[in-house]
Design an enzyme around this catalytic site. Structure first.
Site, PDB file in Angstrom:
ATOM      1  CB  THR A   1      -0.940   0.049   1.228  1.00 34.22           C
ATOM      2  OG1 THR A   1      -1.724   1.233   1.177  1.00 34.22           O
ATOM      3  CG2 THR A   1      -0.183   0.044   2.536  1.00 34.22           C
TER       4      THR A   1
ATOM      5  CE  LYS B   1       3.099  10.669   2.048  1.00 31.85           C
ATOM      6  NZ  LYS B   1       2.449  11.337   0.898  1.00 31.85           N
ATOM      7  N   GLY B   2      -1.821   7.033   5.534  1.00 27.82           N
ATOM      8  CA  GLY B   2      -2.569   6.767   6.772  1.00 27.82           C
ATOM      9  C   GLY B   2      -2.446   5.305   7.172  1.00 27.82           C
TER      10      GLY B   2
ATOM     11  CG  ASP C   1      -9.339  -3.497  -0.615  1.00 35.33           C
ATOM     12  OD1 ASP C   1      -8.727  -2.693  -1.342  1.00 35.33           O
ATOM     13  OD2 ASP C   1     -10.581  -3.618  -0.644  1.00 35.33           O
TER      14      ASP C   1
ATOM     15  N   GLY D   1      -9.116   9.608   5.611  1.00 34.28           N
ATOM     16  CA  GLY D   1     -10.332   9.131   4.946  1.00 34.28           C
ATOM     17  C   GLY D   1     -11.608   9.664   5.587  1.00 34.28           C
ATOM     18  CE1 TYR D   2     -16.175   8.302   2.588  1.00 35.22           C
ATOM     19  CE2 TYR D   2     -14.387   6.699   2.576  1.00 35.22           C
ATOM     20  CZ  TYR D   2     -15.362   7.411   1.907  1.00 35.22           C
ATOM     21  OH  TYR D   2     -15.541   7.229   0.550  1.00 35.22           O
TER      22      TYR D   2
ATOM     23  NE  ARG E   1      -5.771  -0.035   7.776  1.00 37.35           N
ATOM     24  CZ  ARG E   1      -6.687   0.945   7.823  1.00 37.35           C
ATOM     25  NH1 ARG E   1      -6.737   1.790   8.831  1.00 37.35           N
ATOM     26  NH2 ARG E   1      -7.558   1.085   6.843  1.00 37.35           N
TER      27      ARG E   1
HETATM   28  P1  IMP Z   1      -8.167   1.041  -0.444  1.00 39.27           P
HETATM   29  O1  IMP Z   1      -6.853   1.745  -0.291  1.00 39.27           O
HETATM   30  O2  IMP Z   1      -8.525   0.695  -1.819  1.00 39.27           O
HETATM   31  O3  IMP Z   1      -8.258  -0.116   0.508  1.00 39.27           O
HETATM   32  O4  IMP Z   1      -9.274   2.093   0.009  1.00 39.27           O
HETATM   33  C1  IMP Z   1      -9.526   2.340   1.339  1.00 39.27           C
HETATM   34  C2  IMP Z   1     -10.374   3.578   1.476  1.00 39.27           C
HETATM   35  O5  IMP Z   1     -11.306   3.335   2.527  1.00 39.27           O
HETATM   36  C3  IMP Z   1      -9.535   4.772   1.919  1.00 39.27           C
HETATM   37  O6  IMP Z   1      -9.224   5.585   0.850  1.00 39.27           O
HETATM   38  C4  IMP Z   1     -10.441   5.482   2.889  1.00 39.27           C
HETATM   39  O7  IMP Z   1     -11.268   6.322   2.165  1.00 39.27           O
HETATM   40  C5  IMP Z   1     -11.319   4.361   3.457  1.00 39.27           C
HETATM   41  N1  IMP Z   1     -10.772   3.867   4.738  1.00 39.27           N
HETATM   42  C6  IMP Z   1     -10.231   2.653   4.999  1.00 39.27           C
HETATM   43  N2  IMP Z   1      -9.819   2.578   6.274  1.00 39.27           N
HETATM   44  C7  IMP Z   1     -10.092   3.769   6.815  1.00 39.27           C
HETATM   45  C8  IMP Z   1      -9.857   4.297   8.111  1.00 39.27           C
HETATM   46  O8  IMP Z   1      -9.301   3.665   9.016  1.00 39.27           O
HETATM   47  N3  IMP Z   1     -10.278   5.546   8.302  1.00 39.27           N
HETATM   48  C9  IMP Z   1     -10.880   6.289   7.323  1.00 39.27           C
HETATM   49  N4  IMP Z   1     -11.084   5.876   6.094  1.00 39.27           N
HETATM   50  C10 IMP Z   1     -10.704   4.594   5.840  1.00 39.27           C
END
Ligand code: IMP
Length: 200
Positions: free
Chosen positions: A7, A10-11, A70, A153-154, A181
């Site tokens: 991945t 950064k978060g 994911d 994110g959210y 996570r």
């Molecule tokens: P991925 O990188 O395709 O798995 O997309 C994950 C998306 O889900 C991120 O871009 C965030 O928008 C959202 N997401 C997943 N985990 C979190 C979290 O712990 N906090 C806030 N948003 C999250």
């Protein structure tokens, strides 16, 4: 044995690193450069495996453990949106803020100021011999007004069950103790330890 993260979010990198103190955790971009991986699975688990296996193959090294995440948020009131499309809810290339504001707009269309919601994380662990996927969930609700700057994110619109603050307002340590996570990685950690032992 190096743990390679499939991945570049950064978060996620920050949160995963904080759970693997003492281990060498390297985001794949440091080794392979930036790369788009097409996530065409139908579930979080399928997408996590696609990411981890793609990075494992591109690295072409037998002595690594690749870990991917994911994840996303699901709102039953919105027909389970955005789910696996969380990262691109407001369209391809959308920012975290665009996606969050799209969710707020969709809540508004339903006349809702808040709605039950949950985060899901699928963590895939891939080595030359084996592959695993673990899940974790965090339940709570989403609200129509972002609050706080923490997390990513959210998080500024998500209030975990039992709290009255958003993940944007709560300390990182609180999120760590509750998060989808952390729960999935809690299951992954002993498996990774075992794989490291086996490789010795
Ligand atoms: P991925 O990188 O395709 O798995 O997309 C994950 C998306 O889900 C991120 O871009 C965030 O928008 C959202 N997401 C997943 N985990 C979190 C979290 O712990 N906090 C806030 N948003 C999250």
């Amino acid at each position: 044995m190096q743990i390679i993260l499939a991945t570049s979010n950064k978060g996620k990198v920050k949160e995963i690193r904080s759970l693997f103190d003492g281990d060498e955790v390297v985001p794949f971009v440091q080794l392979l450069g930036p790369m788009e991986i097409e996530e065409n699975g139908e579930t979080f688990a399928q997408n996590a495996l696609i990411k981890a296996k793609t990075i494992f193959e591109k690295l072409g090294q037998d002595d690594v453990i690749v870990v991917s995440d994911d994840s996303g948020i699901t709102v039953p009131l919105l027909g389970n949106e955005p789910g696996i499309y969380s990262a691109r809810y407001a369209g391809e290339g959308a920012s975290d803020r665009d996606n969050l504001m799209k969710l707020v707009k969709e809540l508004g269309k339903k006349g809702a100021k808040e709605a039950p919601a949950y985060y899901t994380a699928a963590i895939a662990v891939v080595t030359k011999d084996t592959e695993y996927v673990m899940h974790g969930w965090m339940h709570g609700k989403v609200i129509d007004t972002p609050r706080g700057e923490g997390g990513f994110g959210y998080d500024p619109i998500f209030i975990p069950e039992g709290f009255d603050k958003t993940l944007g307002e709560l300390p990182a340590e609180t999120k760590k103790s509750l998060s989808h996570r952390s729960k999935a990685l809690g299951i992954a950690k002993p498996i990774i330890e075992m794989l490291k032992e086996q490789a010795k």
